[in-house]
Design an enzyme around this catalytic site. Structure first.
Site, PDB file in Angstrom:
ATOM      1  N   SER A 120      58.950  86.911  82.055  1.00 43.05           N
ATOM      2  CA  SER A 120      59.545  86.012  83.046  1.00 43.05           C
ATOM      3  C   SER A 120      60.189  84.804  82.393  1.00 43.05           C
ATOM      4  O   SER A 120      61.132  84.243  82.932  1.00 43.05           O
ATOM      5  CB  SER A 120      58.462  85.506  84.006  1.00 43.05           C
ATOM      6  N   HIS A 141      64.117  91.927  83.629  1.00 45.60           N
ATOM      7  CA  HIS A 141      63.209  91.164  84.485  1.00 45.60           C
ATOM      8  C   HIS A 141      63.342  91.646  85.921  1.00 45.60           C
ATOM      9  O   HIS A 141      64.364  91.423  86.571  1.00 45.60           O
ATOM     10  CB  HIS A 141      63.509  89.662  84.385  1.00 45.60           C
ATOM     11  N   GLU A 153      67.289  91.330  86.316  1.00 50.99           N
ATOM     12  CA  GLU A 153      67.999  90.501  85.343  1.00 50.99           C
ATOM     13  C   GLU A 153      67.872  91.168  83.966  1.00 50.99           C
ATOM     14  O   GLU A 153      66.753  91.414  83.509  1.00 50.99           O
ATOM     15  CB  GLU A 153      67.407  89.094  85.332  1.00 50.99           C
ATOM     16  N   ASN A 191      63.624  82.596  87.994  1.00 48.84           N
ATOM     17  CA  ASN A 191      62.487  81.691  87.802  1.00 48.84           C
ATOM     18  C   ASN A 191      62.929  80.258  87.533  1.00 48.84           C
ATOM     19  O   ASN A 191      62.248  79.315  87.926  1.00 48.84           O
ATOM     20  CB  ASN A 191      61.563  82.199  86.694  1.00 48.84           C
TER      21      ASN A 191
END
Ligand SMILES: NC(=O)c1ccc[n+]([C@@H]2O[C@H](COP(=O)([O-])OP(=O)(O)OC[C@H]3O[C@@H](n4cnc5c(N)ncnc54)[C@H](O)[C@@H]3O)[C@@H](O)[C@H]2O)c1
Length: 285
Positions: A120, A141, A153, A191
Site C-alpha cells: 500500500s 495495488h 494501481e 492511499n
C-alpha cells in the site's frame, strides 16, 4: 502469459483471498501460500465464502462457483509454486517481510516469473533493490474488497522491465479490472488521498464530535461515498490501517498521515475490525 498459466498468491488474509478470488474467476489456476497450511486453507475458505455470497446476490451461478473454487489450491510449502508464471505477494506491510518472502520465491521459481507486490505504501523500487532480479518486480495495488473493486494501481519499480509493465497491464485487464499505471510514490493515489481523510474521521470521533454511525452517515448520505469510513476501516483492518498510516507518516513527515492514538489503542485491544469481530462496529458472523 497464457490463460493456462498458474498464479500463486502469497499471504491469504484479507487481500490475498480477495485477489485469489478475482484471479480464479478469470479462469486461471491459483495456488495459495501462507505461513502455515491451516492459514492457506482458511484463505481458500474465504474465497469459498466470497463466491457463496456472489451466488446469493445473483452475480454467478452455483456451477460457476464450483468451477472457480476448483481452480484454487492451498499448498503447504513454497517449492510447490515453482511453476507459477506470476506470484502475487499480499503479506504484511513490512519491507523486511516482503523482501524476505520474495527472495525465497526467486529461489524456487524460474527467472522468468513476474512478481507482483500489493504494497500500500512501501517503495516498490526499494523492495526490487533487495531482489536478485529487480526487473521482474512490479507493484499491483488492489482495492478492498479485491474481488469486486475495479481499480488496480500498477506501479513499476525504477528497475522494472518495460515488458513486465505491459504484461501486468494485460494481466489486470484480463481480470476485468481497470489498471492505472502510476509512478512508484508512497501510497500511490488511493492511499495518498484517502488515509488523511480516514484519520480526520477518527480524530472527529476521538474528539466526540459525533458517533461512528453519524460520521458514516455524513460520509455516505452527505458526501455520496458508497461506504462509511468506519465501515471501510473495519473492512481494511485497524492493524493494516495503522501500518499504512505509519509508513506514509515516516515517508512524508506530514501529521495528516499520523495514525490517531485511538487506532493504536484499538489494535492493542485486538479490535481489528471485521476479521476480529469488533472494530468501530460489532460483527456477529
Ligand atoms: N487491507 C486492505 O484494505 C489493503 C488494501 C490494499 C493493499 N493492502 C496491502 O496488502 C498487504 C496484505 O494486507 P492484508 O490486509 O491482506 O493483511 P492480512 O493481515 O489480512 O493478511 C496477511 C497474510 O499474510 C500472511 N503472512 C505473513 N507472513 C507471511 C509469509 N512470510 N509468507 C506467506 N504469508 C505470510 C499472514 O499469515 C496473513 O494471512 C499489505 O501490504 C497491505 O498494506 C491492504
Amino acid at each position: 502469459m497464457s490463460e493456462l498459466d498458474t498464479v500463486a498468491v502469497l499471504g491469504t488474509g484479507t487481500m490475498g483471498a480477495g485477489i485469489a478470488t478475482a484471479v480464479a474467476r478469470s479462469g486461471r489456476q491459483v495456488l495459495l501460500v501462507d505461513t502455515a497450511p491451516d492459514r492457506a486453507l482458511a484463505g481458500r475458505r474465504s474465497v469459498a465464502d466470497t463466491l457463496a455470497t456472489g451466488v446469493r446476490r445473483g452475480n454467478l451461478t452455483a456451477a460457476e462457483r464450483d468451477e472457480t473454487l476448483d481452480r484454487v489450491r492451498p499448498v503447504s510449502s513454497l517449492p510447490e509454486i515453482a511453476d507459477a508464471a506470476v506470484v502475487i505477494e499480499a503479506v504484511p506491510e513490512d519491507l523486511e517481510v516482503k523482501a524476505e518472502v520474495l527472495k525465497r520465491v526467486e529461489q524456487v521459481c524460474s527467472s522468468e516469473v513476474v512478481l507482483h507486490t500489493n504494497t500500500s505504501t512501501l517503495s516498490v523500487t526499494a523492495i526490487a533493490g533487495r531482489l536478485h532480479r529487480p526487473d521482474r518486480l512490479i507493484g499491483t495495488h488492489y482495492c478492498n474488497p479485491a474481488d469486486r473493486m475495479r481499480l488496480v494501481e500498477v506501479a513499476p519499480a525504477r528497475q522494472s522491465d518495460p515488458a513486465v509493465v505491459q504484461q501486468t497491464v494485460e494481466f489486470v485487464r484480463h481480470l476485468g479490472k481497470d489498471p492505472v499505471v502510476l509512478k512508484d510514490t508512497p501510497g500511490l493515489l488511493t492511499n495518498y488521498l484517502l488515509v488523511p481523510f480516514e484519520n480526520d474521521c477518527v480524530r472527529a470521533l476521538e474528539a466526540g464530535w459525533a458517533t461512528a454511525e453519524e460520521i458514516d452517515l455524513a460520509v455516505t448520505a452527505g458526501a455520496g461515498f458508497p461506504m462509511g469510513v468506519f465501515r471501510l476501516l473495519d473492512l481494511v483492518g485497524l492493524d493494516v490501517h495503522r501500518a499504512v498510516s505509519m509508513s506514509l507518516y515516516d515517508q512524508f513527515h506530514d501529521q495528516r498521515f499520523a495514525p490517531p492514538p485511538l487506532v493504536a489503542r484499538m489494535v492493542a485491544a485486538g479490535e481489528l475490525g471485521r476479521k476480529s469481530g469488533t472494530g468501530f462496529y460489532r460483527y456477529e458472523d
